[in-house]
Design a protein around this motif. Structure first.
Motif: not given
Length: 170
Positions: A3-13, A19-24, A32-36
């Motif tokens: 819903h936030l198409e202009r936002c860039i997200f960075t998740a730090v874990e 991170l692997s379990v969350s992605q699976d 390309n807007r989401v960086h882990y």
């Protein structure tokens, strides 16, 4: 995210396994807007460019408890530095620090606006804004438009926010 198409997200874990379990298993978005990033949150924030982030969501927990980093003055100072002019910090707590704790004393010294919204499940979200005035009427309008766009209801959140604002002004 969708819903936030202009936002860039960075998740730090901190833990790569989390991170692997969350992605699976939790259908984390992969575009390309989401960086882990697998890194310590404080280290990540210390390396960030001043004024480069509009909002920080901090939910730092180890396997059993809230990680003490997010309640430390140094973490708050670094978050303030990283936030843009109108930036906002949201910190999730299972157990809220005492009102006169070092955490709240530091937070109130650093941020002109501090609110606490408590959920039904016992979680508390501390909102700290760099804005000197926080307009509930403006927020109500934005929440109403968001409800229409997402076809959902945020009345309980708005009610808690209104209660939090009225308590903060006492």
């Amino acid at each position: 995210h969708r819903h936030l198409e202009r936002c860039i997200f960075t998740a730090v874990e901190l833990r790569s396994r989390v991170l692997s379990v969350s992605q699976d298993y939790f259908d984390l978005p992969m575009d390309n807007r989401v960086h882990y990033i697998c890194q310590d949150a404080l280290g990540f924030i210390q390396q960030g460019q001043q004024g480069s982030v509009d909002i920080i969501f901090a939910d730092l927990f180890d396997a059993y408890l809230m990680h003490p980093t997010q309640a430390q003055p140094e973490f708050l100072v670094q978050c303030l530095r990283l936030l843009s002019t109108d930036g906002c910090l949201a910190i999730n707590f299972h157990q809220l620090p005492a009102p006169r704790s070092v955490f709240f004393t530091s937070l109130k010294q650093l941020f002109p606006t501090v609110l606490v919204v408590s959920g039904d499940a016992g979680n508390h979200v501390v909102l700290a804004s760099k804005k000197t005035q926080w307009c509930l009427q403006e927020a109500t309008g934005k929440i109403t438009r968001l409800e229409e766009e997402l076809a959902t209801c945020f009345a309980s959140v708005l009610s808690k926010l209104q209660h939090s604002v009225s308590e903060a002004t006492l």
